[in-house]
Design a protein around this motif. Structure first.
Motif, mmCIF file in Angstrom:
data_model
loop_
_atom_site.group_PDB
_atom_site.id
_atom_site.type_symbol
_atom_site.label_atom_id
_atom_site.label_comp_id
_atom_site.label_asym_id
_atom_site.label_seq_id
_atom_site.Cartn_x
_atom_site.Cartn_y
_atom_site.Cartn_z
ATOM 1 N N UNK A 120 35.792 39.675 57.204
ATOM 2 C CA UNK A 120 35.956 39.339 55.890
ATOM 3 C C UNK A 120 34.993 40.410 54.871
ATOM 4 N N UNK A 121 33.766 40.629 55.268
ATOM 5 C CA UNK A 121 32.888 41.784 54.670
ATOM 6 C C UNK A 121 33.690 43.014 54.945
ATOM 7 N N UNK A 122 34.339 43.458 55.758
ATOM 8 C CA UNK A 122 34.822 44.691 56.001
ATOM 9 C C UNK A 122 36.169 44.914 55.216
ATOM 10 N N UNK A 123 36.737 44.058 54.637
ATOM 11 C CA UNK A 123 37.799 44.124 54.064
ATOM 12 C C UNK A 123 37.388 45.249 52.873
ATOM 13 N N UNK A 124 38.512 46.213 52.356
ATOM 14 C CA UNK A 124 38.262 46.953 51.306
ATOM 15 C C UNK A 124 38.114 46.316 49.930
ATOM 16 N N UNK A 125 37.085 46.751 49.050
ATOM 17 C CA UNK A 125 36.713 46.189 47.848
ATOM 18 C C UNK A 125 37.055 47.279 46.896
ATOM 19 N N UNK A 126 37.372 46.815 45.771
ATOM 20 C CA UNK A 126 37.691 47.687 44.568
ATOM 21 C C UNK A 126 36.330 48.214 43.810
ATOM 22 N N UNK A 127 35.239 47.309 44.001
ATOM 23 C CA UNK A 127 34.315 47.447 43.268
ATOM 24 C C UNK A 127 33.364 48.492 44.021
ATOM 25 N N UNK A 128 33.603 49.891 43.684
ATOM 26 C CA UNK A 128 32.976 50.755 44.606
ATOM 27 C C UNK A 128 32.800 51.996 43.751
ATOM 28 N N UNK A 129 31.447 52.550 43.596
ATOM 29 C CA UNK A 129 31.038 53.874 42.914
ATOM 30 C C UNK A 129 30.930 54.763 43.566
ATOM 31 N N UNK A 130 31.289 56.088 43.632
ATOM 32 C CA UNK A 130 31.078 57.328 44.416
ATOM 33 C C UNK A 130 29.566 57.499 44.022
#
Length: 542
Positions: free
Chosen positions: A285-295
């Motif tokens: 579950x933790x490794x599912x892609x997340x939309x909340x990501x800042x470069x």
């Protein structure tokens, strides 16, 4: 600086109070949960580590630490030129730790402190990359994992290496948020000390490089990290050159297979089946892609997954050519598993909270989520408590003398009651002398037949023995001898390469007969008497 960070505002006579009040209030409000999230796992790990710390005996690796650390600093330095250079810094640290009062508790206490520090660093990473409850759950999961508890009570360097690796990872995360030369210097120092405690921890840099790549940091950050990593490698270079010449010490390592990988996975998550499956589900579950990501900012998964996977994978790959893998060499990678499991649990809790929030006003009032959201940290703590209860028998087994490969205290306890001052003792092979070096009081006053130069004076672990001719001459003058025999030396197929060991076997077999035997776990004490001229133990016929 607090773990949650403080937002700075630009100076303005009119707006300064209004702009800074909210962030400062938020930071002050976040500080207590963050502090609790870090301190509670530290206290739990201390409790787990101190529980049954004096288990009544050292096993062979701990015995080496104990007898080497009690030597003088020049004697330790002399030893490192011949053997165990990879543990040099650890031996010097343990020399200081054992100086006030050498005991088994003092031997293991630094590892307990190292494990507690690791639990705190894991919790701090969870707080920094997630939220306080993620840190709390991750730190507690680390504290109750049997593998972490096992090495928390081991008088070797591995718990301290794990603490150094987790601390260096936390420093990396902090530095990525605000890159400064001083922080890169602290990171380089942490990595260097960790690798000097055990040089195979250098694989940690692969995990950190993967974190930078995943976070898509700018070039200037890569440059700062490369300089810090290069400085750490430069500090490690002399040790690497010396230890390479001592590589025969790890000749006993075997090529790992699929079974080793499965075993390590179970050790990371907890060996019990009801723990492994939910643990792996939470990691997925933790490794599912997340939309909340800042470069430029690493996510929790970008830090924890490489930390958990890359060090074992790298040693597995290298070991296909030169066997270098052992689970204790990658203990520090364990820190990634509870972070991922806690992040997965947090994501599930967040999803449930969002569904409850999506209910209508009346439904939301009746929804259990209204009460469940504030109780989420407590529910997670309860789940960790259930994991602890399920794995409690494993933790209890590790605290018994039988939880280690051997117990060197068993034979000296017998020797202290059996051997009188001046009794001749022969160690077969010479490494059997480790029980006498670990517990010298039990062998005080006995005559070591084969010893030529004691261990501390010779710069060796077990001393230098007399040559075959001198050894045969010494044995010829004895009418009886007590032989301390290692378990593997009792096998008929055992044939030593050392000529002196072959002389021991031949003379004892040809010129002596066994009279008494006392067997203990891992070793045997046998009394041999000289064979009568008639080649019989009975009286001669008239």
């Amino acid at each position: 600086m607090s773990l949650m960070g403080i937002t700075r505002a630009r100076r303005s006579d009119v707006t300064l109070p209004e702009v800074t009040a909210a962030p400062a209030a938020a930071s002050a409000a976040a500080r207590p949960p963050s502090l609790v999230a870090v301190c509670v796992p530290v206290l739990v790990m201390l409790g787990v580590g101190l529980w049954g710390l004096d288990r009544g005996g050292m096993w062979r690796d701990e015995a080496v630490t104990f007898q080497v650390a009690r030597r003088s600093v020049p004697q330790i330095w002399h030893l490192l030129h011949h053997v165990d250079a990879v543990h040099g810094l650890y031996y010097l640290l343990m020399h200081a730790a054992l100086a006030p009062h050498p005991s088994e508790i003092a031997l293991r206490l630094p590892s307990v402190c190292g494990a507690a520090a690791t639990a705190g660093f894991v919790a701090a990473l969870g707080v920094r990359l997630g939220r306080p409850r993620v840190g709390l759950w991750a730190g507690l999961l680390y504290s109750v994992t049997p593998l972490g508890g096992y090495y928390a009570q081991e008088g070797r360097s591995y718990a301290l290496v794990a603490a150094g690796a987790a601390g260096a990872t936390l420093l990396l995360v902090e530095t990525l948020r605000a890159p400064r030369p001083a922080r890169w210097g602290a990171y380089a120092g942490a990595v260097a000390v960790t690798c000097l405690l055990h040089e195979l921890a250098v694989v940690l840099l692969l995990a950190h490089a993967a974190t930078l790549a995943t976070a898509r940091v700018p070039w200037r950050v890569w440059r700062g990290w490369a300089c810090a990593a290069g400085a750490a490698l430069l500090a490690l270079l002399p040790l690497a050159l010396v230890s390479h010449a001592q590589s025969a010490q790890v000749a006993w390592l075997a090529v790992p297979g699929a079974g080793s990988a499965e075993h390590l996975l179970r050790e990371f998550t907890g060996p019990a089946e009801p723990v492994v499956v939910p643990y792996l589900v939470l990691i997925a579950v933790a490794l599912r892609p997340s939309r909340e990501r800042r470069p430029g900012t690493p996510s929790l998964a970008a830090v924890a997954l490489p930390l958990m996977m890359l060090p074992p994978a790298a040693l597995f790959a290298v070991s296909r050519v030169v066997p270098l893998y052992d689970e204790r060499y990658v203990l520090y990678a364990l820190a990634g598993a509870p972070l991922l499991a806690a992040a997965g649990a947090d994501r599930l809790a967040g999803g449930a909270a969002r569904r409850w929030k999506a209910c209508g006003p009346r439904d939301a009032e009746r929804s259990p989520g209204r009460l469940a959201a504030p109780l989420a940290p407590a529910v997670g703590v309860l789940a960790v408590a259930l994991v602890l209860a399920w794995q409690l028998p494993l933790l209890r087994e590790d605290r018994a003398p039988e939880g280690r490969p051997d117990n060197l205290a068993a034979l000296p306890a017998v020797a202290a009651r059996t051997l009188r001052p001046g009794e001749p003792v022969l160690f077969l092979p010479s490494i059997g002398r480790r029980s006498a070096l670990a517990y010298p009081e039990a062998f005080r006053g006995v005559r070591d037949v084969a010893l030529a130069v004691p261990a501390a004076e010779s710069g060796t672990l077990y001393g230098v023995e007399a040559g075959p001719r001198e050894l045969r001459r010494r044995l010829a003058r004895l009418d009886h001898v007590w032989v301390v025999t290692e378990r593997f030396a009792l096998r008929p197929a055992w044939y030593p390469r050392d000529p002196a060991e072959r002389v021991k076997l031949a003379v004892v077999d040809e010129e002596f007969v066994p009279r008494e035997e006392i067997a203990r776990r891992g070793a045997t004490l046998r009394l041999f008497v000289r064979r009568p001229p008639t080649d019989s133990l009975g009286p001669e016929l008239p």
